[in-house]
Scaffold this active site. Structure first.
Site, mmCIF file in Angstrom:
data_model
loop_
_atom_site.group_PDB
_atom_site.id
_atom_site.type_symbol
_atom_site.label_atom_id
_atom_site.label_comp_id
_atom_site.label_asym_id
_atom_site.label_seq_id
_atom_site.Cartn_x
_atom_site.Cartn_y
_atom_site.Cartn_z
ATOM 1 N N ARG A 266 -8.697 -4.012 -2.599
ATOM 2 C CA ARG A 266 -8.249 -5.167 -2.089
ATOM 3 C C ARG A 266 -9.438 -6.391 -1.879
ATOM 4 O O ARG A 266 -8.215 -7.380 -1.996
ATOM 5 C CB ARG A 266 -7.928 -4.773 -0.205
ATOM 6 C CG ARG A 266 -6.558 -4.373 0.034
ATOM 7 C CD ARG A 266 -5.323 -4.717 -0.782
ATOM 8 N NE ARG A 266 -4.160 -4.010 -0.380
ATOM 9 C CZ ARG A 266 -3.420 -4.344 0.810
ATOM 10 N NH1 ARG A 266 -3.713 -4.825 1.858
ATOM 11 N NH2 ARG A 266 -2.319 -3.675 1.350
ATOM 12 N N CYS B 42 -6.561 -0.734 13.051
ATOM 13 C CA CYS B 42 -6.235 -1.947 11.724
ATOM 14 C C CYS B 42 -5.792 -3.075 13.059
ATOM 15 O O CYS B 42 -5.655 -4.532 12.703
ATOM 16 C CB CYS B 42 -5.095 -1.164 10.337
ATOM 17 S SG CYS B 42 -5.807 -0.626 9.928
ATOM 18 N N ASN C 76 -8.045 -7.459 9.819
ATOM 19 C CA ASN C 76 -7.957 -8.043 8.413
ATOM 20 C C ASN C 76 -8.344 -9.632 8.433
ATOM 21 O O ASN C 76 -8.750 -10.263 7.330
ATOM 22 C CB ASN C 76 -7.019 -7.793 7.124
ATOM 23 C CG ASN C 76 -6.493 -6.087 7.460
ATOM 24 O OD1 ASN C 76 -6.389 -5.940 7.472
ATOM 25 N ND2 ASN C 76 -8.008 -5.943 6.065
ATOM 26 N N ASN D 46 1.061 -1.161 -0.043
ATOM 27 C CA ASN D 46 -0.063 0.011 0.139
ATOM 28 C C ASN D 46 1.046 0.944 -0.516
ATOM 29 O O ASN D 46 1.713 1.315 0.348
ATOM 30 C CB ASN D 46 -1.203 0.001 1.312
ATOM 31 C CG ASN D 46 0.100 0.370 2.457
ATOM 32 O OD1 ASN D 46 0.455 1.252 2.379
ATOM 33 N ND2 ASN D 46 -0.230 -0.798 3.460
ATOM 34 N N HIS E 79 -8.256 0.367 2.650
ATOM 35 C CA HIS E 79 -9.707 -0.098 3.363
ATOM 36 C C HIS E 79 -10.367 0.883 3.207
ATOM 37 O O HIS E 79 -10.373 2.095 4.234
ATOM 38 C CB HIS E 79 -8.709 -0.658 4.183
ATOM 39 C CG HIS E 79 -8.633 -2.319 4.509
ATOM 40 N ND1 HIS E 79 -6.774 -2.509 4.978
ATOM 41 C CD2 HIS E 79 -8.506 -2.837 3.318
ATOM 42 C CE1 HIS E 79 -6.083 -3.750 4.394
ATOM 43 N NE2 HIS E 79 -6.885 -3.630 3.488
ATOM 44 N N ASP F 83 -12.035 0.921 6.205
ATOM 45 C CA ASP F 83 -11.711 0.645 7.722
ATOM 46 C C ASP F 83 -10.508 2.237 7.830
ATOM 47 O O ASP F 83 -10.379 2.837 9.174
ATOM 48 C CB ASP F 83 -11.021 0.053 8.533
ATOM 49 C CG ASP F 83 -9.627 -0.857 8.190
ATOM 50 O OD1 ASP F 83 -9.359 -0.256 7.578
ATOM 51 O OD2 ASP F 83 -9.432 -1.537 9.020
ATOM 52 N N ASP G 91 2.359 -8.273 9.223
ATOM 53 C CA ASP G 91 1.388 -8.230 8.971
ATOM 54 C C ASP G 91 -0.007 -8.909 10.386
ATOM 55 O O ASP G 91 -0.838 -8.484 9.252
ATOM 56 C CB ASP G 91 0.291 -7.496 7.431
ATOM 57 C CG ASP G 91 1.352 -6.702 7.235
ATOM 58 O OD1 ASP G 91 1.871 -5.332 7.423
ATOM 59 O OD2 ASP G 91 1.483 -6.228 5.779
HETATM 60 N N1 ARG Z 1 -0.002 -3.419 6.095
HETATM 61 C C1 ARG Z 1 -1.011 -3.875 6.144
HETATM 62 C C2 ARG Z 1 -1.950 -4.488 4.662
HETATM 63 O O1 ARG Z 1 -1.211 -3.454 3.304
HETATM 64 C C3 ARG Z 1 -1.703 -2.652 6.801
HETATM 65 C C4 ARG Z 1 -3.548 -3.256 7.040
HETATM 66 C C5 ARG Z 1 -4.160 -2.671 7.753
HETATM 67 N N2 ARG Z 1 -5.567 -2.651 7.943
HETATM 68 C C6 ARG Z 1 -6.671 -2.332 7.782
HETATM 69 N N3 ARG Z 1 -7.433 -3.072 7.655
HETATM 70 N N4 ARG Z 1 -6.687 -0.969 7.380
HETATM 71 O O2 ARG Z 1 -2.132 -4.389 4.139
#
Ligand code: ARG
Length: 284
Positions: free
Chosen positions: A153, A278, A87, A38, A182, A184, A81
């Site tokens: 995603r 997250c 997630n 990301n 995302h 969230d 992660d």
């Molecule tokens: N580095 C992780 C990814 O890119 C961060 C995830 C963040 N999670 C979230 N629920 N927004 O997948």
């Protein structure tokens, strides 16, 4: 008459009813940024000791100040992660729809999460190989419905799985800005119907979905600067809201609406594109 707070408390699902909300977290023992999936991810930038202190502060705010019970999924070497438990799955009552990650870097997390939910009494649902879905990172309950993001995603077709497996209606919203990859990181439904959101993450249709579902008096828009500090990525437990430090205007706004706000420094996790929400998953 039950208070709105009780009405909105999720059922306990298969977990023991302790009278407290249940949250799933995973410690940052192997947290690092050594790939970039990301736009926020800065490879090789993490100070792991500092990350541990920051994670502990979040844990303490959740357990001691907000009064929730935290369950732990153990860290796994090579899966940096896994700390972002939001997630792992979308959970409703005793059903856990397990994530199927878009990027192969995160796919090895899936069996560990499936096993955790199965061992804890959940009915687990897994997705076909070609259908991507990133759990509560892209699907958030607000009252009797689910706001769900797609494109960056999560595939929109997975939203039908949510409805099929939980009976909950889903409002699908396209995420149009890669930085808000995302849902969230750009919305946060609060327990009493309030709704924090960053308008810039959505197209006109997405904004109309918000306007049609959330009464104006309950909408709490944030600025681009606040959104970039992950202000929408907040943990809400009853009347407590926890987010990354640096958004005092939003804190005051929420306090004036009756919330207690805790700001925690989560700078190490921002280097991976994540923050307080997250790092947590509401499981009951
Ligand atoms: N580095 C992780 C990814 O890119 C961060 C995830 C963040 N999670 C979230 N629920 N927004 O997948």
């Amino acid at each position: 008459m039950p208070s709105p707070l009780q009405e909105n408390m999720p059922k306990t699902g298969p977990l023991q009813n302790t009278g407290k909300p249940h949250i799933l977290m995973s410690p940052p023992d192997y947290f690092t940024v050594d790939y970039a999936i990301n736009p926020w991810m800065i490879e090789g930038s993490v100070d792991r000791d500092n990350a541990r202190r920051q994670w502990d502060n979040l844990y303490n705010a959740i357990t001691q100040q907000a009064g929730a019970e935290v369950h732990i999924i153990p860290a796994v070497e090579g899966l940096p992660d896994l700390v972002f438990t939001a997630n792992a799955a979308f959970v409703h009552d005793d059903t856990a729809i397990i994530a199927h990650y878009k990027y192969k870097e995160r796919q090895p997390e899936e069996p560990f999460c499936e096993e955790w939910f199965r061992n804890n009494g959940y009915r687990t649902v897994t997705l076909p190989e070609d259908l991507f879905f990133e759990g509560a990172g892209d699907a958030l309950k607000w009252q009797d419905r689910v706001f769900a993001g797609y494109r960056t995603r999560t595939d929109i077709i997975s939203h039908q799985v949510i409805t099929r497996e939980t009976g909950l209606p889903v409002l699908s919203m396209e995420l149009v800005d890669n930085r808000f990859y995302h849902i969230d990181v750009c919305i946060c439904p609060l327990y009493d119907g309030h709704f924090i959101y960053f308008p810039g993450a959505f197209d006109e249709y997405g904004l109309r979905v918000i306007e049609a579902n959330i009464p104006e008096s309950k909408r709490v828009p944030v600025t681009a600067e606040e959104a970039a500090r992950f202000a929408c990525n907040a943990v809400n437990i009853n009347d407590t809201v926890i987010f990354n430090k640096g958004s005092d205007r939003l804190a005051e706004e929420l306090q004036s609406r009756g919330f207690q706000v805790i700001q925690v420094d989560l700078s190490e996790f921002l280097k991976s594109g994540g923050s307080s929400k997250c790092l947590t998953l509401r499981i009951a």
